[in-house]
Every structure is written in C-alpha cells, then in structure tokens.
Design a protein around this motif. Structure first.
Motif, PDB file in Angstrom:
ATOM      1  N   LEU A  76       0.619  -1.176  -0.122  1.00 53.52           N
ATOM      2  CA  LEU A  76       0.079   0.147  -0.119  1.00 53.52           C
ATOM      3  C   LEU A  76       1.037   0.888   0.103  1.00 53.52           C
ATOM      4  CD1 LEU A  76      -2.636  -1.426   2.609  1.00 53.52           C
ATOM      5  CD2 LEU A  76      -2.580  -1.461   0.063  1.00 53.52           C
ATOM      6  N   ALA A  77       2.478   0.576  -0.514  1.00 53.48           N
ATOM      7  CA  ALA A  77       3.129   2.762  -0.376  1.00 53.48           C
ATOM      8  C   ALA A  77       2.763   3.442  -0.694  1.00 53.48           C
ATOM      9  CB  ALA A  77       4.077   1.648  -0.351  1.00 53.48           C
ATOM     10  N   GLY A  78       2.933   4.835  -0.184  1.00 56.38           N
ATOM     11  CA  GLY A  78       2.356   6.293  -1.600  1.00 56.38           C
ATOM     12  C   GLY A  78       0.482   6.306  -1.387  1.00 56.38           C
ATOM     13  N   ARG A  79      -0.439   4.889   0.045  1.00 52.46           N
ATOM     14  CA  ARG A  79      -1.607   5.367  -0.727  1.00 52.46           C
ATOM     15  C   ARG A  79      -1.431   6.230   1.151  1.00 52.46           C
ATOM     16  NH1 ARG A  79      -5.135   1.826  -2.298  1.00 52.46           N
ATOM     17  NH2 ARG A  79      -7.342   2.941  -1.062  1.00 52.46           N
ATOM     18  N   ASN A  80      -1.007   6.657   1.589  1.00 50.83           N
ATOM     19  CA  ASN A  80      -0.941   7.449   3.397  1.00 50.83           C
ATOM     20  C   ASN A  80      -2.029   6.718   3.934  1.00 50.83           C
ATOM     21  OD1 ASN A  80       1.358   8.319   2.676  1.00 50.83           O
ATOM     22  ND2 ASN A  80       0.430   9.593   1.491  1.00 50.83           N
ATOM     23  N   ILE A  81      -2.190   5.508   4.575  1.00 54.26           N
ATOM     24  CA  ILE A  81      -3.313   5.360   5.094  1.00 54.26           C
ATOM     25  C   ILE A  81      -2.488   4.996   6.432  1.00 54.26           C
ATOM     26  CG2 ILE A  81      -5.231   3.563   5.374  1.00 54.26           C
ATOM     27  CD1 ILE A  81      -5.402   2.925   2.722  1.00 54.26           C
ATOM     28  N   PRO A  82      -2.915   5.117   7.137  1.00 51.94           N
ATOM     29  CA  PRO A  82      -2.318   4.482   8.633  1.00 51.94           C
ATOM     30  C   PRO A  82      -2.014   3.040   8.852  1.00 51.94           C
ATOM     31  CG  PRO A  82      -3.167   6.839   9.286  1.00 51.94           C
ATOM     32  CD  PRO A  82      -4.059   5.987   7.864  1.00 51.94           C
ATOM     33  N   LEU A  83      -1.907   2.797   9.490  1.00 49.75           N
ATOM     34  CA  LEU A  83      -1.121   1.430  10.088  1.00 49.75           C
ATOM     35  C   LEU A  83      -1.346   1.074  11.617  1.00 49.75           C
ATOM     36  CD1 LEU A  83       1.135   0.152   7.269  1.00 49.75           C
ATOM     37  CD2 LEU A  83      -0.965   0.071   6.885  1.00 49.75           C
ATOM     38  N   LEU A  84      -2.019  -0.058  11.787  1.00 51.56           N
ATOM     39  CA  LEU A  84      -2.794  -0.912  13.265  1.00 51.56           C
ATOM     40  C   LEU A  84      -1.890  -2.269  13.243  1.00 51.56           C
ATOM     41  CD1 LEU A  84      -2.628   0.175  16.682  1.00 51.56           C
ATOM     42  CD2 LEU A  84      -4.737  -0.838  15.798  1.00 51.56           C
ATOM     43  N   GLY A  85      -0.593  -2.196  13.682  1.00 53.80           N
ATOM     44  CA  GLY A  85      -0.431  -4.065  13.866  1.00 53.80           C
ATOM     45  C   GLY A  85      -0.728  -4.636  15.467  1.00 53.80           C
ATOM     46  N   VAL A  86      -1.477  -5.657  15.023  1.00 52.87           N
ATOM     47  CA  VAL A  86      -1.961  -7.028  16.275  1.00 52.87           C
ATOM     48  C   VAL A  86      -1.133  -7.582  16.195  1.00 52.87           C
ATOM     49  CG1 VAL A  86      -3.486  -8.299  17.018  1.00 52.87           C
ATOM     50  CG2 VAL A  86      -4.463  -5.761  15.762  1.00 52.87           C
ATOM     51  N   ASN A  87      -0.079  -7.743  17.005  1.00 51.65           N
ATOM     52  CA  ASN A  87       0.784  -9.342  17.205  1.00 51.65           C
ATOM     53  C   ASN A  87      -0.006 -10.414  17.240  1.00 51.65           C
ATOM     54  OD1 ASN A  87       3.648 -10.063  16.577  1.00 51.65           O
ATOM     55  ND2 ASN A  87       3.509  -9.702  19.581  1.00 51.65           N
ATOM     56  N   ARG A  88       0.362 -11.108  16.244  1.00 50.02           N
ATOM     57  CA  ARG A  88       0.383 -12.596  16.717  1.00 50.02           C
ATOM     58  C   ARG A  88       1.411 -13.267  16.444  1.00 50.02           C
ATOM     59  NH1 ARG A  88      -2.932 -10.738  19.951  1.00 50.02           N
ATOM     60  NH2 ARG A  88      -4.981 -10.873  19.669  1.00 50.02           N
ATOM     61  N   GLY A  89       2.534 -12.602  16.364  1.00 44.42           N
ATOM     62  CA  GLY A  89       3.593 -13.560  15.727  1.00 44.42           C
ATOM     63  C   GLY A  89       4.448 -13.405  16.962  1.00 44.42           C
ATOM     64  N   HIS A  90       5.869 -13.720  17.203  1.00 46.37           N
ATOM     65  CA  HIS A  90       7.033 -13.769  17.919  1.00 46.37           C
ATOM     66  C   HIS A  90       7.135 -12.756  18.560  1.00 46.37           C
ATOM     67  CE1 HIS A  90       9.672 -15.370  20.419  1.00 46.37           C
ATOM     68  NE2 HIS A  90      11.118 -14.864  19.716  1.00 46.37           N
ATOM     69  N   LEU A  91       7.889 -12.026  18.483  1.00 45.16           N
ATOM     70  CA  LEU A  91       8.955 -10.626  18.962  1.00 45.16           C
ATOM     71  C   LEU A  91       7.459  -9.234  18.837  1.00 45.16           C
ATOM     72  CD1 LEU A  91      12.311 -10.437  17.875  1.00 45.16           C
ATOM     73  CD2 LEU A  91      11.806 -11.239  20.215  1.00 45.16           C
ATOM     74  N   GLY A  92       7.318  -8.440  17.425  1.00 42.62           N
ATOM     75  CA  GLY A  92       6.905  -8.468  16.989  1.00 42.62           C
ATOM     76  C   GLY A  92       6.917  -6.666  17.917  1.00 42.62           C
ATOM     77  N   PHE A  93       8.133  -5.954  17.241  1.00 38.62           N
ATOM     78  CA  PHE A  93       8.533  -4.990  17.410  1.00 38.62           C
ATOM     79  C   PHE A  93       7.749  -3.651  17.133  1.00 38.62           C
ATOM     80  CE2 PHE A  93      12.647  -6.132  18.448  1.00 38.62           C
ATOM     81  CZ  PHE A  93      13.601  -5.768  19.793  1.00 38.62           C
ATOM     82  N   LEU A  94       6.969  -4.084  15.911  1.00 40.16           N
ATOM     83  CA  LEU A  94       6.489  -3.159  14.728  1.00 40.16           C
ATOM     84  C   LEU A  94       4.677  -3.514  15.136  1.00 40.16           C
ATOM     85  CD1 LEU A  94       7.275  -3.301  11.543  1.00 40.16           C
ATOM     86  CD2 LEU A  94       8.015  -1.617  13.134  1.00 40.16           C
ATOM     87  N   ASN A  95       4.383  -5.359  15.905  1.00 39.63           N
ATOM     88  CA  ASN A  95       2.878  -4.684  16.246  1.00 39.63           C
ATOM     89  C   ASN A  95       2.998  -4.047  17.722  1.00 39.63           C
ATOM     90  OD1 ASN A  95       1.839  -5.403  13.831  1.00 39.63           O
ATOM     91  ND2 ASN A  95       2.332  -7.660  14.618  1.00 39.63           N
TER      92      ASN A  95
END
Length: 279
Positions: A76-95
């Motif tokens: 979605l690069a260029g769309r400027n839509i805000p992202l929110l991450g919900v973590n269901r992985g391991h470390l989840g630095f971004l979520n």
C-alpha cells in the motif's frame, strides 16, 4: 475513524479468531470493515493489491507478525493510510497491540479519533546492469545483498555519494532504515535507531575482518554496493533480484513513507526494553 480494512495472516495461530473479534468490536461501534474474500486470499496469498483497498479506508489493521505489517506497508506504499499492527507473531517490534484489552483500547481510541500518527522512512534500491537500471523496489526494513549460493562469502565494494568507502569480505551487506534497525540489522550487530528518525545504517553481515563496522548515514546519502561475483538483493526479505559480476545496487531514501498508528501509552524506549529483555 469509521472505515477500516483488515489484513490478516490466517496461517498463524489465533489469527482467524482475532480477526473475527476485531470485526465484531468495530461493527458494534458503527464502523465499517472490509477484508479480502477467501477466493482473493487464495489468489493473492500474502499480498494485498492496493486497488482492492477502498479509497475511503482510513486505517488498515494488520493481524499477524511484523512481516504482515511490513508486507502491507509495501503493498500500500503511496496510499498514506495509517497502519495498526495486532501481534500474533513472535517478537512484534512493529505491532504494539497484543492482548484483548489492548485491542479493545485501541479500537475505542481509533473510533473516537484519539490517536497519534508516526511517519516511517522507507528506502529505494535500484539494480544496475552495465550501467543501466534494470530493477527497482522499496523497503520499510532493509535492503540486503547476499550471495546466490548459501554460505559463500562475497567481496563487496561500497561507496557513499560516489566516494569509495570500503571493501567488505562478508556473507552480505545491508542498508537498514530506523524501523528495520531492530530486525536483520540488529542480528548483524548494527545499531538500534529511533523509528521516527531519518537515517540509514550500512551494516556488513558476518564480515571476515575485525575492523568492519556498521556506519550510520544521513538520509540524503546514496549508497552503492558492487559485487565481485553473482549475488542477490532482497527487499524486506520479499522481492528479490539477481546480481551478476560487475552489477551494482544503489540505495537511497524513498519519497514514500509508511504511516503508523502510535499508542500514546507506550514509548519507543519502553517497547524496545520490553522486547530486548525477552530475546
């Protein structure tokens, strides 16, 4: 916010249940929620074509690991839509959201327009063959050059702003953004950078030299990496391009950015401390 789009890695444990829970909580607050149909999910796999995300979308919620959020940012690069991450992985630095209480709190804040935005720098890599550009892509985390043959050491010639910097004999060389500084770059011994920063880290991977060090560069710098033999460049571990002897890769700041929702209650330092203590 009223219009949401969900991107979920349904192969991960608890993701289908989490998606259903989020849809229920959003709709009970009067929000509208879209996502790929099962047929579309089978067709596109981990990707979400930008044209399938409605123009009125105000927020994309990703459910999975950091890779799910990074893939969404690329798609979605260029769309400027805000992202929110919900973590269901391991470390989840971004979520930054994991538990049901945090999901509930985040949904309430988003639907009541109580949130902050953080713009993350992205980088662009261009592959040159016989002096001509033949491939280009972007990355939110890092662009890495490695050998096409596993465990084969290559010799890399690196220059910055057309000035020779160094030769590295190493398993690879990567250029990381502040967002990617806690990923491959951290594993390779590179520095951690605040995610809102505007800089790049040039980091050799398993260098065969005691004096090879990571270097932090300014956002206006342009890195060029040449290879002594055939190599491969990867963008966020997703898209790849092969390099022949004499080819080079140029890396610079992209004009595109990733917009992320930031929880007011958790600073970068707190998030970093929580994750590093659990590694």
């Amino acid at each position: 916010m009223k219009y949401f789009y969900l991107i979920a890695n349904l192969a991960k444990e608890l993701v289908p249940e989490t998606r259903a829970y989020i849809i229920d909580r959003l709709e009970k607050r009067g929000a509208q929620c879209r996502f790929l149909s099962p047929a579309q999910q089978n067709k596109y796999g981990k990707h979400t074509p930008s044209e399938l995300v409605p123009s009125e979308t105000e927020c994309v919620i990703t459910i999975g690991g950091d890779g799910t959020l990074i893939q969404a940012a690329r798609d979605l690069a260029g769309r400027n839509i805000p992202l929110l991450g919900v973590n269901r992985g391991h470390l989840g630095f971004l979520n930054q959201v994991s538990t049901e209480d945090e999901i509930e709190e985040a949904i309430e804040a988003l639907t009541q327009d109580r949130y902050e935005l953080e713009r993350r720098m992205m980088i662009r890599g261009t592959v040159f063959h016989e002096g001509k550009p033949v491939f280009q892509d972007i990355a939110l985390n890092e662009i890495a050059v490695t050998s096409q043959v596993p465990l084969r050491v290559l010799r890399y010639q690196v220059s910055v702003n057309d000035e020779y910097l160094n030769h590295y004999s190493a398993d690879g060389v990567l250029v990381a953004t502040p967002t990617g500084s806690t990923a491959y770059n951290l594993s390779a011994g590179g520095p951690v950078m605040a995610p809102a920063g505007r800089m790049m880290a040039l980091t050799p991977v398993c260098p065969h030299s005691l004096n090879a060090r990571s270097i932090v560069l300014a956002p206006e710098d342009r890195v060029r990496i040449g290879v002594s033999n055939s190599g491969r460049v990867s963008f966020d571990g997703d898209s790849t391009a092969d390099l022949e002897t004499g080819d080079s890769l140029a890396v610079e700041r992209s004009g595109l950015e990733t917009v992320m929702i930031r929880r007011k209650k958790q600073s970068f330092m707190q998030n970093l401390s929580d994750h590093l203590s659990g590694i």
